[in-house]
Design a protein around this motif. Structure first.
Motif, short mmCIF file in Angstrom:
data_model
loop_
_atom_site.label_atom_id
_atom_site.label_comp_id
_atom_site.label_asym_id
_atom_site.label_seq_id
_atom_site.Cartn_x
_atom_site.Cartn_y
_atom_site.Cartn_z
N SER A 69 50.68 28.37 31.12
CA SER A 69 51.36 29.12 31.41
C SER A 69 50.51 30.25 31.21
N ILE A 70 50.52 31.56 32.34
CA ILE A 70 50.06 33.11 32.30
C ILE A 70 51.02 33.73 32.38
N THR A 71 51.89 34.72 31.60
CA THR A 71 52.71 35.98 32.21
C THR A 71 51.87 37.13 32.14
N ASN A 72 51.48 38.01 32.74
CA ASN A 72 51.06 38.91 32.85
C ASN A 72 51.83 40.81 33.75
N SER A 73 52.26 40.94 32.60
CA SER A 73 53.04 42.49 33.39
C SER A 73 52.28 43.52 32.68
N GLY A 74 51.50 43.39 31.83
CA GLY A 74 50.14 44.51 31.15
C GLY A 74 49.05 44.48 32.68
N THR A 75 47.89 44.81 31.67
CA THR A 75 46.61 45.41 31.98
C THR A 75 45.69 43.72 32.35
N ALA A 76 45.08 43.17 32.99
CA ALA A 76 44.25 42.23 32.87
C ALA A 76 43.02 42.54 34.34
N SER A 77 41.87 43.09 33.44
CA SER A 77 40.92 44.04 34.21
C SER A 77 39.43 42.74 33.03
N ALA A 78 38.61 42.29 34.91
CA ALA A 78 37.26 41.44 34.50
C ALA A 78 36.58 42.21 35.25
N THR A 79 35.48 42.77 34.79
CA THR A 79 34.34 43.00 35.59
C THR A 79 32.76 42.47 34.97
N ALA A 80 31.90 41.60 36.10
CA ALA A 80 30.15 41.52 36.26
C ALA A 80 29.04 42.22 36.59
N ASN A 81 28.08 42.66 35.82
CA ASN A 81 28.58 44.07 36.17
C ASN A 81 27.32 44.24 36.50
N ASN A 82 25.99 42.60 37.21
CA ASN A 82 24.80 42.09 37.30
C ASN A 82 24.93 41.25 38.54
N LEU A 83 24.08 40.88 38.71
CA LEU A 83 23.11 39.52 39.15
C LEU A 83 23.75 38.05 39.03
N GLY A 84 24.47 37.63 39.73
CA GLY A 84 24.99 36.34 40.14
C GLY A 84 26.14 36.50 39.37
N GLY A 85 26.76 37.37 38.65
CA GLY A 85 27.68 37.78 37.85
C GLY A 85 28.97 36.96 38.30
N ALA A 86 30.08 36.26 37.39
CA ALA A 86 31.58 36.20 37.84
C ALA A 86 32.81 36.80 37.08
N ALA A 87 33.32 37.54 37.76
CA ALA A 87 35.72 38.05 37.11
C ALA A 87 36.13 36.98 37.52
N PHE A 88 36.54 37.41 36.76
CA PHE A 88 38.07 36.26 36.87
C PHE A 88 39.23 37.20 35.87
N GLY A 89 40.28 37.59 36.61
CA GLY A 89 41.49 38.29 35.96
C GLY A 89 42.37 37.29 35.17
N LEU A 90 43.37 36.61 35.88
CA LEU A 90 44.20 35.10 35.36
C LEU A 90 43.74 34.42 35.64
N THR A 91 43.58 33.23 34.84
CA THR A 91 42.87 32.17 34.86
C THR A 91 43.30 30.42 34.69
N LEU A 92 43.72 29.65 34.85
CA LEU A 92 44.62 28.71 34.68
C LEU A 92 43.51 27.08 35.18
N ASN A 93 43.29 26.83 33.85
CA ASN A 93 42.24 25.58 34.36
C ASN A 93 43.07 24.51 34.18
N GLY A 94 43.81 24.32 35.09
CA GLY A 94 44.97 23.45 34.43
C GLY A 94 46.38 22.73 35.59
N ASN A 95 47.48 22.37 35.15
CA ASN A 95 48.25 22.18 35.95
C ASN A 95 49.65 23.04 34.75
N GLY A 96 50.20 24.28 35.47
CA GLY A 96 51.38 24.87 35.28
C GLY A 96 51.83 26.79 36.22
#
Length: 686
Positions: free
Chosen positions: A110-137
């Motif tokens: 589980s993820i609980t966010n009450s703050g700030t989650a920021s993701a930035t990819a600044n170039n070719l083919g980049g990927a950015a993800f804020g809150l990620t759960l690779n499973g069940n939950g």
């Protein structure tokens, strides 16, 4: 496109590369960070769980990946785990094909966010993800989740669950990328704001919510946009339930769109629903529950779709239109409030003469040395304030005025009704005010008669900017009071008959999903009138020196006659036939009055408490036509309501025959409504 994005999220998150920088670890307990950490490297972690499966962050963590294809994880677990973030988690990937994860759990958890989650990819083919759960939950976000892939052919996701699980968002999710996705999960409950902006053509996409075959509940705002991109407000897999009471906006694409040929969509639209963009059903087993009024929606098809609803609606071809019946349900109640204000300015307008029979103790002279006797002696010499039969003024019953029987007056009233949602009615507020002038005389010692006229206005506005009705009314009538003796006490019977005519203008805010702005304003005007007879019986009971208790019963009948009209300003105009409303109101009340001499003048103060009942009688069907189809419906709201009324008043009477009056009261009804009202004015006896 969504499947490709999901695959990349899972692969990029699970394949953690060699990590560099400072890592906080703990083997047996939850990792807790309240520090400021700034790590950078080819691939880097900010704070990990160290194998404990638990991480709490209230600090400021930044992870920057500088390598080609590097990965930056600001907050992460090495497997199943729980992450709670109340601080700041920032991940940056600066070079081509870099991946930035602000918060990531690599397994069930589980993820609980009450703050700030920021993701930035600044170039070719980049990927950015804020809150990620690779499973069940589950993921719960009440803070801010931001993901941006600023390079070409980049991908970004605000909140993502790869397996089964739920996302609850009451915060803000903002995503910008060539391929941008706001929230992707099997179950989504959004009461916050999700904004997704896609990239610059070339097969790019913007998907605000992607439902993987579960349930989506949206009471917030969902927005998808971007030049030259495929825009979906909500994209859904087969066997999805969507319940919407918020905004779904994708003006350049589809507000609601099946993924491929997904079937078995259950779409329920509730009050507050606002949709801009196409609504596309595919396959079989689809249902539409139209529980939101004032909708004018166009679908790709309604063939085979089961359409039902709790509000008046019609379905013609691929179009469904509905109306909010609240204005019709409140029309008679608003009229009752306005006419109650008129009745209030007539209440206790002046006393009758003495009773025709033998005087009761309430009219007998007081003891020579009592306060009441001294007041009576003072006012007996003032013709404007003595009784018509020249008896001394009765201090305990201070409603009688003018020995020669003539008076003119001017009074005003105003108030507000607050209606909460109840029995098919949505929330609404109605304000009203008016004023009247009148003249009355003593027709005989025990009978006062008068005439009056005036005007006023009311405005009803629906909650959620749903529309309004403005009414201007002119009214007039006659009134009187007959004084007599009953139960050995001074009693009275007030009566009145008044009526009026009104001009009305209505405005209805209609959601049209085929328009870029999604809004139509339907307007109309019509005339109406009313007539109202009423009776009030009361007994004045003297208590002690300065006090009088007055129990009373009142009954009113109001018939309202509303003209028909046809709207303009909308592609689905509503035509309404003329109709008549009928209501009775009964009121039982106890009023306690205190009379206090102030020099040569008299100050009267009072409080009252009682019960009130309203009954809607007669026909309750409203006949309308919408999209060319007949649409009769029953007036919503409760036909019978009861309430408690209470208030207070003050009156100043001078020896010159001038009376200044003011009062206020509140009524709480059983139909979840409250009415506040006030009145005041001036009366001159001569």
């Amino acid at each position: 496109m969504s499947r490709t994005l999901a695959s990349r999220i899972a692969v990029g998150a699970v394949a953690l590369m060699a990590l560099a920088g400072v890592t906080l670890e703990a083997q047996a307990q939850c990792v807790t960070n309240s520090q400021t950490i700034n790590n950078s490297g080819a691939s880097v972690n900010g704070v990990t769980d160290g194998g404990s499966g638990c991480l709490n962050n209230s600090g400021n963590v930044t992870a920057t990946a500088t390598g080609v294809g590097g990965t930056a994880n600001a907050l992460s677990t090495t497997g199943n785990g729980t992450i709670t973030n109340s601080g700041s988690a920032t991940a940056n990937a600066t070079n081509p094909f870099g991946t930035a994860n602000a918060v990531i759990v690599n397994g069930n958890g589980s993820i609980t966010n009450s703050g700030t989650a920021s993701a930035t990819a600044n170039n070719l083919g980049g990927a950015a993800f804020g809150l990620t759960l690779n499973g069940n939950g589950s993921i719960v976000n009440s803070g801010t989740a931001t993901a941006a892939a600023n390079g070409s052919i980049g991908a970004a996701n605000g909140i993502f669950i790869s397996g089964t699980g739920s996302v609850t968002n009451s915060g803000t999710v903002t995503v910008t990328a060539t391929h941008a996705s706001g929230i992707q999960a099997r179950s989504i409950n959004n009461s916050g704001t999700v904004t997704v902006i896609g990239g610059n053509g070339g097969g790019s996409s913007a998907i605000a919510l992607f439902a993987l075959g579960g349930t989506v509940v949206n009471t917030g705002g969902v927005f998808a946009s971007g030049g030259g991109v495929t825009q979906f407000g909500i994209q859904y897999d087969a066997n999805t339930t969507i319940i919407n009471a918020g905004s779904i906006v994708a003006p350049g694409g589809a507000a609601i769109q099946a993924n491929g040929g997904a079937t078995n969509l259950s779409l329920t639209l509730l009050p507050g629903s606002f949709i801009v963009g196409a609504i596309n059903f595919f396959g079989t087993g689809n249902t539409l529950n139209m529980n939101a009024g004032n909708q004018n929606l166009t679908f790709n098809t309604l063939t085979g779709v089961t359409v039902a609803g709790s509000v008046p609606f019609v379905a013609v071809g691929n179009q469904v239109a509905s109306i909010d019946p609240t204005p019709f349900g409140l029309a008679d109640k608003n009229l009752m409030d306005f006419t109650r204000g008129i009745s209030g300015v007539l209440d206790s307008m002046g006393g009758s003469g003495a009773p025709s029979g033998p005087l009761s103790s309430a009219f007998a002279p007081s003891a020579p040395d009592s306060m009441a006797a001294r007041v009576e002696q003072t006012f007996a010499a003032i013709p404007a304030l003595a009784y018509a039969n020249d008896q001394a003024m009765v201090f305990k019953a201070p409603t009688m005025v003018a020995s020669d029987g003539r008076a003119i007056w001017a009074r005003g009233f105003g108030g507000e009704r607050t209606q909460d949602a109840d029995s098919g009615l949505l929330g609404a507020h109605t304000s009203f005010f008016g004023g009247a002038v009148g003249f009355d005389i003593l027709a005989r010692p025990d009978l006062r008669l008068g005439l009056f006229g005036g005007g006023g206005e009311s405005r009803m506005s629906l909650d959620g900017n749903g529309g309004f009705t403005n009414t201007s009314t002119g009214f007039g009538g006659l009134y009187g009071r007959w004084g007599f003796e009953s139960f050995g006490r001074a009693s009275f019977l007030d009566f009145a008959l008044h009526g009026g005519g009104s001009t009305n203008s209505t405005s209805r805010t209609v959601n049209n999903n085929a328009l870029p702005g999604g809004i139509e304003i339907a307007t109309a005007s019509y005339n109406s009138s009313y007539v109202s007879p009423e009776l009030k019986y009361g007994v004045n009971i003297p208590l002690w020196a300065q006090y009088t208790l007055t129990p009373s019963l009142r009954v009113r009948y109001v018939a309202g006659f509303f003209g028909g009209y046809t709207e303009a300003g909308t592609t689905s105009p509503l035509t309404v036939a003329s109709r008549t409303t009928q209501d009775f109101e009964e009121r039982a009340e106890l009023k306690l009055t205190r009379a206090t001499p102030v020099g040569p003048d008299l100050l009267l103060t009072s409080v009252h408490l009682g019960a009130i009942g309203l009954e809607r009688v007669g026909g309750t069907t409203v006949n309308t036509v919408l999209l060319g189809a007949g649409l009769p419906f029953v007036t919503p709201g409760r036909n019978d309501t009861a309430g408690i009324v209470g208030g207070a008043g003050i009156e100043w009477r001078t020896r010159e025959g001038i009376s200044i009056f003011g009062a206020g009261e509140a009524i709480g009804f059983s139909d979840q409504s409250t009415v506040w009202a006030a009145k005041g004015g001036l009366r001159v006896a001569f």
